[in-house]
Write an enzyme that holds these catalytic residues in place. Structure first.
Site, PDB file in Angstrom:
ATOM      1  N   GLU A   1     104.971  26.407 -25.097  1.00 42.84           N
ATOM      2  CA  GLU A   1     105.615  25.290 -25.813  1.00 42.84           C
ATOM      3  C   GLU A   1     107.103  25.226 -25.417  1.00 42.84           C
ATOM      4  OE1 GLU A   1     105.760  26.208 -29.988  1.00 42.84           O
ATOM      5  OE2 GLU A   1     106.294  24.166 -30.579  1.00 42.84           O
TER       6      GLU A   1
ATOM      7  N   LYS B   1     102.693  17.254 -30.562  1.00 46.28           N
ATOM      8  CA  LYS B   1     102.334  18.223 -31.618  1.00 46.28           C
ATOM      9  C   LYS B   1     102.145  17.540 -32.970  1.00 46.28           C
ATOM     10  CE  LYS B   1     104.049  22.728 -33.290  1.00 46.28           C
ATOM     11  NZ  LYS B   1     105.140  23.708 -33.125  1.00 46.28           N
TER      12      LYS B   1
ATOM     13  N   CYS C   1     101.112  25.355 -30.518  1.00 46.56           N
ATOM     14  CA  CYS C   1     101.557  26.396 -31.441  1.00 46.56           C
ATOM     15  C   CYS C   1     101.022  26.244 -32.864  1.00 46.56           C
ATOM     16  CB  CYS C   1     103.071  26.508 -31.401  1.00 46.56           C
ATOM     17  SG  CYS C   1     103.612  28.139 -31.977  1.00 46.56           S
TER      18      CYS C   1
HETATM   19  C1  ACM Z   1     105.671  27.125 -33.809  1.00 46.00           C
HETATM   20  O1  ACM Z   1     104.922  26.209 -34.116  1.00 46.00           O
HETATM   21  N1  ACM Z   1     106.425  27.066 -32.727  1.00 46.00           N
HETATM   22  C2  ACM Z   1     105.760  28.325 -34.641  1.00 46.00           C
END
Ligand code: ACM
Length: 276
Positions: free
Chosen positions: A41, A113, A146
């Protein structure tokens, strides 16, 4: 028989040094033989932003930015696919925490995301693109980023859409996320590839330690390969896609055929607002 050789890159990007980070990531990627390489990420920028202005200066166009250019070039030269996290500059000054899928012939898809973590809410817009599954050679690949791990519905949706592989670029902070991703693999019978960061980022916006231990999980839930907490490394493994496509647990028990979605309405019902 359909197979795909997949690798993750685990490393420690330097905040704000996009060109150097891309060079480092691609140098690690060059050490492995794989048809799909997944980087963490926000690989290009680093994670802990200290202002919206700082993020805006580092965010990139998903087609013409530095990450798109470097990965397009590498994918073409190496005749393979890449997935990497980056800060996506979008219309109206919006910025998303995104991942791009790059084929040997160019950018194929962007995932934004869906579930932002902690102070990410201050910097990014939550994802607004439907979950999707993409053809990568013989495989079908879905992307998550993530903290999406904490919402099993997202992996489930991708698996139901036919994903063989979940690509999971990460900057993980909870030590139990890797084990949770074993469960995501097991309960959906898919490969799950987590490409995580290592190291600690100390910035005016905070200090965040990352957990490393990037891994490839098999559809059985077993860890096929896992990096150590602090190493900078790329590791690859062969994925037999037939294992992800066989949803029969036994002769009589079937992961998909036995689902009872008529009893799962609460999952997709519009949620009542709850106190934070
Ligand atoms: C995250 O979502 N980078 C902990």
């Amino acid at each position: 028989m359909a197979h795909l050789r997949i690798a993750f890159v685990q490393g420690r990007p330097d905040f704000g040094r996009t060109e150097d980070n891309l060079e480092r990531g691609l140098a690690l990627a060059a050490t492995v033989d794989a048809q799909l390489v997944i980087l963490p990420e926000l690989w290009s920028t680093g994670y802990v932003f200290s202002s919206a202005r700082e993020l805006a200066a580092l965010a990139e166009d998903p087609r013409t930015g530095a990450t798109a250019q470097a990965l397009t070039w590498a994918a073409k030269r190496e005749k393979r696919w890449y997935i990497a996290g980056f800060a996506e500059a979008a219309r109206g000054g919006r910025v998303y925490n995104s991942a791009m899928l790059v084929s040997p012939t160019g950018i194929r898809a962007v995932y934004r995301k869906l579930h932002l973590f902690e102070r990410e809410h201050e910097w990014f817009e939550p994802g607004d693109i439907p979950l999707a599954v993409h053809k990568v050679g013989p495989a079908k690949v879905g992307m998550l980023i993530c903290f999406d791990w904490r919402f099993p519905e997202a992996t489930r949706a991708l698996a139901l859409m036919g994903a063989d592989v979940i690509a999971h670029p990460s900057n993980l902070v909870y030590p139990n996320a890797q084990d949770a991703m074993r469960v995501r693999g097991l309960e959906n019978r898919v490969y799950v590839v987590t490409a995580n960061r290592t190291g600690t980022e100390k910035r005016p916006g905070g200090t965040v330690p990352f957990t490393g231990r990037s891994q490839v999980v098999a559809p059985s839930g077993e860890v096929i390969v896992r990096a150590k907490k602090s190493e900078e490394v790329a590791l690859a493994t062969d994925c037999d896609l037939a294992l992800a496509r066989d949803k029969a647990l036994t002769k009589l028990s079937h992961l998909w055929n036995q689902r009872r979605p008529e009893f799962y309405g609460a999952i997709t019902a519009r949620p009542r607002a709850r106190r934070a």
